[in-house]
Design an enzyme around this catalytic site. Structure first.
Site, PDB file in Angstrom:
ATOM      1  N   HIS A 106       0.400 -11.692   1.564  1.00 42.14           N
ATOM      2  CA  HIS A 106      -0.431 -10.450   0.711  1.00 42.14           C
ATOM      3  C   HIS A 106      -1.690 -11.920   0.425  1.00 42.14           C
ATOM      4  CE1 HIS A 106      -1.509  -6.445   0.213  1.00 42.14           C
ATOM      5  NE2 HIS A 106      -2.482  -7.237  -0.071  1.00 42.14           N
ATOM      6  N   LYS A 111       1.301  -6.642   6.048  1.00 44.74           N
ATOM      7  CA  LYS A 111       1.586  -7.991   4.920  1.00 44.74           C
ATOM      8  C   LYS A 111       2.894  -7.585   4.303  1.00 44.74           C
ATOM      9  CE  LYS A 111      -3.340  -6.824   4.575  1.00 44.74           C
ATOM     10  NZ  LYS A 111      -3.757  -5.514   4.606  1.00 44.74           N
ATOM     11  N   TYR A 122       0.827  -1.471  -0.240  1.00 44.92           N
ATOM     12  CA  TYR A 122       0.107   0.092  -0.577  1.00 44.92           C
ATOM     13  C   TYR A 122       0.969   1.556  -0.200  1.00 44.92           C
ATOM     14  CZ  TYR A 122      -3.323  -3.423   1.968  1.00 44.92           C
ATOM     15  OH  TYR A 122      -4.817  -4.502   1.896  1.00 44.92           O
TER      16      TYR A 122
HETATM   17  P1  NDP Z   1     -14.530  -1.300   1.941  1.00 41.90           P
HETATM   18  O1  NDP Z   1     -15.403  -2.631   1.537  1.00 41.90           O
HETATM   19  O2  NDP Z   1     -14.007  -1.462   2.763  1.00 41.90           O
HETATM   20  O3  NDP Z   1     -15.051  -0.095   1.154  1.00 41.90           O
HETATM   21  C1  NDP Z   1     -14.605   1.179   1.414  1.00 41.90           C
HETATM   22  C2  NDP Z   1     -15.521   1.850  -0.052  1.00 41.90           C
HETATM   23  O4  NDP Z   1     -16.930   2.352   0.871  1.00 41.90           O
HETATM   24  C3  NDP Z   1     -14.390   3.140   0.037  1.00 41.90           C
HETATM   25  O5  NDP Z   1     -15.353   3.943  -0.797  1.00 41.90           O
HETATM   26  C4  NDP Z   1     -15.783   4.513   1.204  1.00 41.90           C
HETATM   27  O6  NDP Z   1     -15.223   5.791   0.522  1.00 41.90           O
HETATM   28  C5  NDP Z   1     -16.912   3.886   0.872  1.00 41.90           C
HETATM   29  N1  NDP Z   1     -17.310   3.690   2.399  1.00 41.90           N
HETATM   30  C6  NDP Z   1     -16.564   3.407   4.109  1.00 41.90           C
HETATM   31  N2  NDP Z   1     -17.725   3.899   4.301  1.00 41.90           N
HETATM   32  C7  NDP Z   1     -18.558   3.909   4.117  1.00 41.90           C
HETATM   33  C8  NDP Z   1     -20.375   4.440   5.139  1.00 41.90           C
HETATM   34  N3  NDP Z   1     -20.448   4.597   6.030  1.00 41.90           N
HETATM   35  N4  NDP Z   1     -20.784   4.762   3.685  1.00 41.90           N
HETATM   36  C9  NDP Z   1     -20.587   4.789   2.566  1.00 41.90           C
HETATM   37  N5  NDP Z   1     -19.848   4.490   2.009  1.00 41.90           N
HETATM   38  C10 NDP Z   1     -18.473   3.940   3.099  1.00 41.90           C
HETATM   39  O7  NDP Z   1     -12.953  -1.430   0.962  1.00 41.90           O
HETATM   40  P2  NDP Z   1     -11.742  -2.143   0.611  1.00 41.90           P
HETATM   41  O8  NDP Z   1     -11.348  -2.755  -0.488  1.00 41.90           O
HETATM   42  O9  NDP Z   1     -11.448  -0.394   0.852  1.00 41.90           O
HETATM   43  O10 NDP Z   1     -11.442  -3.146   2.054  1.00 41.90           O
HETATM   44  C11 NDP Z   1     -11.160  -2.460   3.139  1.00 41.90           C
HETATM   45  C12 NDP Z   1      -9.582  -3.128   3.847  1.00 41.90           C
HETATM   46  O11 NDP Z   1      -9.102  -4.032   3.741  1.00 41.90           O
HETATM   47  C13 NDP Z   1      -8.988  -2.083   2.906  1.00 41.90           C
HETATM   48  O12 NDP Z   1      -8.775  -1.012   3.469  1.00 41.90           O
HETATM   49  C14 NDP Z   1      -7.125  -2.716   3.471  1.00 41.90           C
HETATM   50  O13 NDP Z   1      -7.040  -2.790   4.611  1.00 41.90           O
HETATM   51  C15 NDP Z   1      -8.352  -4.432   3.019  1.00 41.90           C
HETATM   52  N6  NDP Z   1      -8.334  -5.382   1.860  1.00 41.90           N
HETATM   53  C16 NDP Z   1      -7.337  -6.140   1.685  1.00 41.90           C
HETATM   54  C17 NDP Z   1      -6.625  -6.867   0.518  1.00 41.90           C
HETATM   55  C18 NDP Z   1      -6.096  -8.288   0.368  1.00 41.90           C
HETATM   56  O14 NDP Z   1      -5.315  -8.594  -0.931  1.00 41.90           O
HETATM   57  N7  NDP Z   1      -5.474  -8.159   1.816  1.00 41.90           N
HETATM   58  C19 NDP Z   1      -7.263  -5.827  -0.650  1.00 41.90           C
HETATM   59  C20 NDP Z   1      -7.946  -5.206   0.177  1.00 41.90           C
HETATM   60  C21 NDP Z   1      -8.801  -4.847   0.692  1.00 41.90           C
HETATM   61  P3  NDP Z   1     -14.723   6.466   1.588  1.00 41.90           P
HETATM   62  O15 NDP Z   1     -13.746   6.876   1.419  1.00 41.90           O
HETATM   63  O16 NDP Z   1     -15.211   8.318   0.717  1.00 41.90           O
HETATM   64  O17 NDP Z   1     -15.405   7.076   2.801  1.00 41.90           O
END
Ligand code: NDP
Length: 285
Positions: free
Chosen positions: A115, A82, A57
């Protein structure tokens, strides 16, 4: 900065041998390096005590800066990072872990994950041996994996001396991973849900918005509560202070068995992220 107390109603769960983690943490994927410090500082300020980052990241340094600025005692916050695909292997894992600790400004990690399985490289055995050494030395309190499919978990568990404490996987209402969740329960591997809101897409489902209205909650709270009630560790990402507060505030919400079942029924096998069976070393360094 003086951080406010940890969110009082938040459930905690144990992963691996005695590592206690707040069930809901902040994920920082796609938060740019120049913003991440501010976001993590705000998260700690509103009560988060669990941060999920990754070498890939490119924002570990900002996470570390926020932890220092918060003034929180080290044992009050759970930090996960990771290992990148390109660092799999014995010596390279040890080096990569040291580099992550350096960037985070920490002397140990709470949770360190492989990861991606990256099966084409065939480097699990030596990578996992390095993870076991890091665990034995106390550099890493719990070791785990991410994006492992059932066949990957079975293979790893055949040779591991220390089984993975967690498998962090894409999991949200439209991608509920029933078979993998059942296998993890059988093997004693905690489920950690990533992209728990379906990157926002699952929040617009009419079934979720209707439940939110019925409960006087937001769609995100309904979905996050579903994860928590299933016993999953969950790491939603947001950069907004209001949403940080909203997402953490699920401790008092309760879904009935019928409401849980109605969310379970939304599973469509709808994967958003990469396919762990094929995602390879060349795609993430
Ligand atoms: P999420 O499912 O957490 O969704 C994030 C999105 O939802 C962003 O666009 C955010 O927008 C929006 N959001 C967050 N809270 C709200 C809310 N209360 N109401 C409306 N919209 C909301 O997806 P991610 O893919 O970011 O996953 C979360 C975490 O999982 C990552 O940050 C990472 O740490 C991990 N991850 C791990 C992976 C792996 O390969 N191990 C791969 C992908 C993710 P905004 O920021 O504008 O609020």
């Amino acid at each position: 900065m003086t951080a406010s107390p940890a969110a009082p109603l938040l459930d905690r769960t144990t992963v691996g041998p005695g590592v206690d983690v707040p069930q809901l943490g902040l994920g920082v994927f796609q938060i740019p390096p120049d913003q991440v410090q501010g976001v993590v500082e705000q998260a700690i300020d509103v009560g988060y005590r669990h941060i999920d980052t990754a070498a890939a990241y490119i924002n570990e340094s900002g996470v570390g800066a926020a932890l220092r600025a918060s003034g929180l005692p080290r044992d009050e916050v759970v930090v996960t990072t990771k290992l990148r695909n390109g660092d799999q292997g014995y010596d390279s894992t040890l080096r990569a872990c040291a580099d992550s600790l350096d960037r985070l400004g920490l002397d140990h990690l709470d949770l360190y994950l492989i990861h991606w399985p990256n099966p084409e490289a065939g480097l699990w055995p030596e990578t996992w041996r390095a993870f076991e050494r890091l665990h034995e030395e106390g550099t890493v309190r719990a070791i785990g994996v991410s994006n492992f499919l059932p066949e990957h978990l079975r293979e790893l568990c055949r040779t591991a001396s220390v089984p993975p404490a967690v498998n962090q996987i894409e999991l949200h209402p439209t991608h509920a991973r029933g078979d993998l969740v059942a296998l993890q329960a059988e093997l004693g591997i905690a489920v950690e849900s990533y992209s728990p809101l379906g990157q926002g897409a699952d929040l617009a489902l009419p079934e979720i918005t209707a439940l939110a209205e019925e409960l006087g909650a937001t769609p995100a709270q309904v979905v996050l509560r579903w994860h928590v009630q299933h016993g999953y560790v969950v790491i939603p990402k947001t950069t907004s202070r209001d949403r940080l507060v909203e997402n953490l505030d699920v401790g008092a919400l309760t879904l009935t068995p019928e409401q849980m079942a109605s969310i379970d029924a939304l599973d469509r096998g709808h994967r958003i992220g990469n396919d762990p069976a094929t995602f390879s070393i060349s795609q993430i360094r």
